[in-house]
Design a protein around this motif. Sequence first.
Motif, PDB file in Angstrom:
ATOM      1  N   ASP A 153      47.023  57.707  54.172  1.00 26.32           N
ATOM      2  CA  ASP A 153      47.877  58.595  53.379  1.00 26.32           C
ATOM      3  C   ASP A 153      49.330  58.120  53.319  1.00 26.32           C
ATOM      4  OD1 ASP A 153      45.750  60.327  52.897  1.00 26.32           O
ATOM      5  OD2 ASP A 153      46.106  61.433  54.760  1.00 26.32           O
ATOM      6  N   ALA A 154      49.578  56.894  53.733  1.00 25.46           N
ATOM      7  CA  ALA A 154      50.953  56.377  53.743  1.00 25.46           C
ATOM      8  C   ALA A 154      51.520  56.352  52.327  1.00 25.46           C
ATOM      9  CB  ALA A 154      50.991  54.979  54.349  1.00 25.46           C
ATOM     10  N   GLN A 155      52.801  56.654  52.208  1.00 26.66           N
ATOM     11  CA  GLN A 155      53.480  56.651  50.914  1.00 26.66           C
ATOM     12  C   GLN A 155      54.348  55.407  50.767  1.00 26.66           C
ATOM     13  OE1 GLN A 155      55.606  60.313  50.360  1.00 26.66           O
ATOM     14  NE2 GLN A 155      53.745  61.479  50.009  1.00 26.66           N
ATOM     15  N   VAL A 156      54.321  54.841  49.579  1.00 26.80           N
ATOM     16  CA  VAL A 156      55.075  53.628  49.281  1.00 26.80           C
ATOM     17  C   VAL A 156      56.081  53.931  48.173  1.00 26.80           C
ATOM     18  CG1 VAL A 156      54.960  51.240  48.483  1.00 26.80           C
ATOM     19  CG2 VAL A 156      53.137  52.166  49.915  1.00 26.80           C
ATOM     20  N   GLY A 157      57.323  53.495  48.352  1.00 26.56           N
ATOM     21  CA  GLY A 157      58.344  53.638  47.326  1.00 26.56           C
ATOM     22  C   GLY A 157      58.778  52.285  46.809  1.00 26.56           C
ATOM     23  N   ILE A 158      58.981  52.184  45.497  1.00 29.67           N
ATOM     24  CA  ILE A 158      59.442  50.942  44.872  1.00 29.67           C
ATOM     25  C   ILE A 158      60.656  51.279  44.025  1.00 29.67           C
ATOM     26  CG2 ILE A 158      58.847  49.035  43.331  1.00 29.67           C
ATOM     27  CD1 ILE A 158      55.881  49.671  43.957  1.00 29.67           C
ATOM     28  N   ILE A 159      61.825  50.766  44.414  1.00 30.87           N
ATOM     29  CA  ILE A 159      63.047  51.085  43.666  1.00 30.87           C
ATOM     30  C   ILE A 159      63.939  49.854  43.559  1.00 30.87           C
ATOM     31  CG2 ILE A 159      63.007  53.493  44.441  1.00 30.87           C
ATOM     32  CD1 ILE A 159      65.395  52.796  46.240  1.00 30.87           C
ATOM     33  N   PRO A 160      64.702  49.743  42.484  1.00 29.74           N
ATOM     34  CA  PRO A 160      65.719  48.688  42.402  1.00 29.74           C
ATOM     35  C   PRO A 160      66.860  49.047  43.362  1.00 29.74           C
ATOM     36  CG  PRO A 160      65.215  49.622  40.233  1.00 29.74           C
ATOM     37  CD  PRO A 160      64.630  50.530  41.252  1.00 29.74           C
ATOM     38  N   ALA A 161      67.335  48.082  44.123  1.00 26.99           N
ATOM     39  CA  ALA A 161      68.475  48.317  45.016  1.00 26.99           C
ATOM     40  C   ALA A 161      69.718  48.578  44.172  1.00 26.99           C
ATOM     41  CB  ALA A 161      68.686  47.113  45.924  1.00 26.99           C
ATOM     42  N   THR A 162      70.505  49.578  44.580  1.00 26.24           N
ATOM     43  CA  THR A 162      71.715  49.937  43.839  1.00 26.24           C
ATOM     44  C   THR A 162      72.878  50.086  44.809  1.00 26.24           C
ATOM     45  OG1 THR A 162      71.443  52.336  44.071  1.00 26.24           O
ATOM     46  CG2 THR A 162      70.259  51.261  42.253  1.00 26.24           C
ATOM     47  N   ARG A 163      74.026  50.439  44.279  1.00 24.77           N
ATOM     48  CA  ARG A 163      75.198  50.671  45.129  1.00 24.77           C
ATOM     49  C   ARG A 163      75.268  52.124  45.611  1.00 24.77           C
ATOM     50  NH1 ARG A 163      78.035  46.162  45.273  1.00 24.77           N
ATOM     51  NH2 ARG A 163      77.857  44.693  43.532  1.00 24.77           N
ATOM     52  N   ASN A 164      74.228  52.885  45.351  1.00 24.86           N
ATOM     53  CA  ASN A 164      74.146  54.271  45.814  1.00 24.86           C
ATOM     54  C   ASN A 164      73.540  54.275  47.216  1.00 24.86           C
ATOM     55  OD1 ASN A 164      73.495  56.988  46.332  1.00 24.86           O
ATOM     56  ND2 ASN A 164      73.287  57.407  44.132  1.00 24.86           N
ATOM     57  N   LYS A 165      74.407  54.268  48.201  1.00 28.82           N
ATOM     58  CA  LYS A 165      73.976  54.144  49.594  1.00 28.82           C
ATOM     59  C   LYS A 165      73.070  55.305  50.016  1.00 28.82           C
ATOM     60  CE  LYS A 165      76.082  52.830  54.007  1.00 28.82           C
ATOM     61  NZ  LYS A 165      77.372  52.668  54.723  1.00 28.82           N
ATOM     62  N   ASP A 166      73.458  56.511  49.661  1.00 31.64           N
ATOM     63  CA  ASP A 166      72.673  57.682  50.051  1.00 31.64           C
ATOM     64  C   ASP A 166      71.277  57.648  49.437  1.00 31.64           C
ATOM     65  OD1 ASP A 166      74.742  58.684  51.575  1.00 31.64           O
ATOM     66  OD2 ASP A 166      75.539  59.955  49.960  1.00 31.64           O
ATOM     67  N   HIS A 167      71.196  57.173  48.195  1.00 36.04           N
ATOM     68  CA  HIS A 167      69.907  57.085  47.516  1.00 36.04           C
ATOM     69  C   HIS A 167      68.975  56.122  48.254  1.00 36.04           C
ATOM     70  CE1 HIS A 167      67.016  57.207  44.279  1.00 36.04           C
ATOM     71  NE2 HIS A 167      67.128  55.913  44.082  1.00 36.04           N
ATOM     72  N   MET A 168      69.501  55.002  48.707  1.00 35.17           N
ATOM     73  CA  MET A 168      68.672  54.019  49.401  1.00 35.17           C
ATOM     74  C   MET A 168      68.282  54.512  50.795  1.00 35.17           C
ATOM     75  SD  MET A 168      69.953  50.276  48.139  1.00 35.17           S
ATOM     76  CE  MET A 168      71.623  50.340  48.785  1.00 35.17           C
ATOM     77  N   LYS A 169      69.192  55.206  51.470  1.00 34.10           N
ATOM     78  CA  LYS A 169      68.867  55.772  52.780  1.00 34.10           C
ATOM     79  C   LYS A 169      67.739  56.794  52.647  1.00 34.10           C
ATOM     80  CE  LYS A 169      72.118  56.915  55.660  1.00 34.10           C
ATOM     81  NZ  LYS A 169      73.372  57.473  56.229  1.00 34.10           N
ATOM     82  N   LYS A 170      67.841  57.632  51.638  1.00 40.55           N
ATOM     83  CA  LYS A 170      66.828  58.664  51.420  1.00 40.55           C
ATOM     84  C   LYS A 170      65.477  58.032  51.106  1.00 40.55           C
ATOM     85  CE  LYS A 170      68.292  62.365  49.551  1.00 40.55           C
ATOM     86  NZ  LYS A 170      68.800  63.384  48.577  1.00 40.55           N
ATOM     87  N   ALA A 171      65.485  56.937  50.345  1.00 38.65           N
ATOM     88  CA  ALA A 171      64.234  56.261  49.997  1.00 38.65           C
ATOM     89  C   ALA A 171      63.525  55.753  51.256  1.00 38.65           C
ATOM     90  CB  ALA A 171      64.518  55.097  49.048  1.00 38.65           C
ATOM     91  N   ILE A 172      64.300  55.204  52.177  1.00 39.52           N
ATOM     92  CA  ILE A 172      63.718  54.718  53.429  1.00 39.52           C
ATOM     93  C   ILE A 172      63.175  55.880  54.259  1.00 39.52           C
ATOM     94  CG2 ILE A 172      64.260  53.635  55.655  1.00 39.52           C
ATOM     95  CD1 ILE A 172      66.188  51.803  54.169  1.00 39.52           C
ATOM     96  N   GLU A 173      63.938  56.942  54.329  1.00 40.50           N
ATOM     97  CA  GLU A 173      63.556  58.087  55.164  1.00 40.50           C
ATOM     98  C   GLU A 173      62.330  58.809  54.636  1.00 40.50           C
ATOM     99  OE1 GLU A 173      67.210  60.181  55.010  1.00 40.50           O
ATOM    100  OE2 GLU A 173      68.198  58.942  56.540  1.00 40.50           O
ATOM    101  N   GLN A 174      62.080  58.732  53.326  1.00 41.24           N
ATOM    102  CA  GLN A 174      61.007  59.501  52.718  1.00 41.24           C
ATOM    103  C   GLN A 174      59.697  58.732  52.531  1.00 41.24           C
ATOM    104  OE1 GLN A 174      62.735  61.031  49.094  1.00 41.24           O
ATOM    105  NE2 GLN A 174      63.690  62.773  50.142  1.00 41.24           N
ATOM    106  N   HIS A 175      59.686  57.446  52.878  1.00 45.29           N
ATOM    107  CA  HIS A 175      58.475  56.645  52.683  1.00 45.29           C
ATOM    108  C   HIS A 175      58.165  55.829  53.934  1.00 45.29           C
ATOM    109  CE1 HIS A 175      60.187  57.263  48.623  1.00 45.29           C
ATOM    110  NE2 HIS A 175      58.930  57.354  48.236  1.00 45.29           N
ATOM    111  N   GLU A 176      56.874  55.643  54.174  1.00 41.31           N
ATOM    112  CA  GLU A 176      56.477  54.767  55.283  1.00 41.31           C
ATOM    113  C   GLU A 176      56.824  53.308  54.962  1.00 41.31           C
ATOM    114  OE1 GLU A 176      54.213  58.477  56.006  1.00 41.31           O
ATOM    115  OE2 GLU A 176      54.632  57.276  54.210  1.00 41.31           O
TER     116      GLU A 176
END
Length: 239
Positions: A153-176
């Motif tokens: 049931d692991a979740q995977v996120g795929i996103i372009p890296a941006t200068r939005n630090k909070d957005h990238m932190k949240k992406a890591i925290e919300q996906h395995e």
Amino acid sequence: MEEHKIGQFFGIGLGPGDPELLTLKALRVIKNSPVIAFPIKAVNEASYALSIVSDFIDMERQQLLPLLFPMTKNKEIIKQQWKEATEAVFRYLQQGKDVAFLTEGDPLFYSTFIHLRQYMGLLHPEVAVQSIPGISSIFGAAASLHLPLADGDAQVGIIPATRNKDHMKKAIEQHETIIFLKIAKVLDLLVDVLIETNTLEKAAIVTKATSNEEIIYKNVLDLKGKELPYLSLMVVKRT
């Protein structure tokens, strides 16, 4: 005067870099298409996409069509380039010639073909457009890293890296597992994000996955302040 049947327009997914990862369908269409189109960022610039399939192209029988897409954020310039590229392709299609547009990875996944497909539909809706899937650099990188991206049931996120630090932190925290694409321009910021989320040792970077120029970096901190090729991605697997 005899009218030509309009040619077909193909978006060809080439895979991440290893020519042996081409699908049989992609190879067949490439070999059968009279015109091979591909994106370039500057005039006379070498094309990575073209280099992947160069051994399969017959220069005596097929014509190369480089399409210029300069790296700019000016929306008017970008729109004009898309229109010009679309018309350049259509000039061959209206002669009855099929055109194969080469894209690294998959033609419908962060690809220049997406925009060409859109503009072709707007300007010349009579053209039949077909997309041929290709292996993404994400899966090429996973194979090179010997790293399962997801299980159960692991979740995977795929996103372009941006200068939005909070957005990238949240992406890591919300996906395995998270895959960051286009990391070269924000690498230092991304390393800071890894430090703050305590995932520095969980990250790896792959450049030009599966190609003979592939490089794997497992000590990401050592890359801070350095430059990477555009075709670089990062995999962060927390569990």
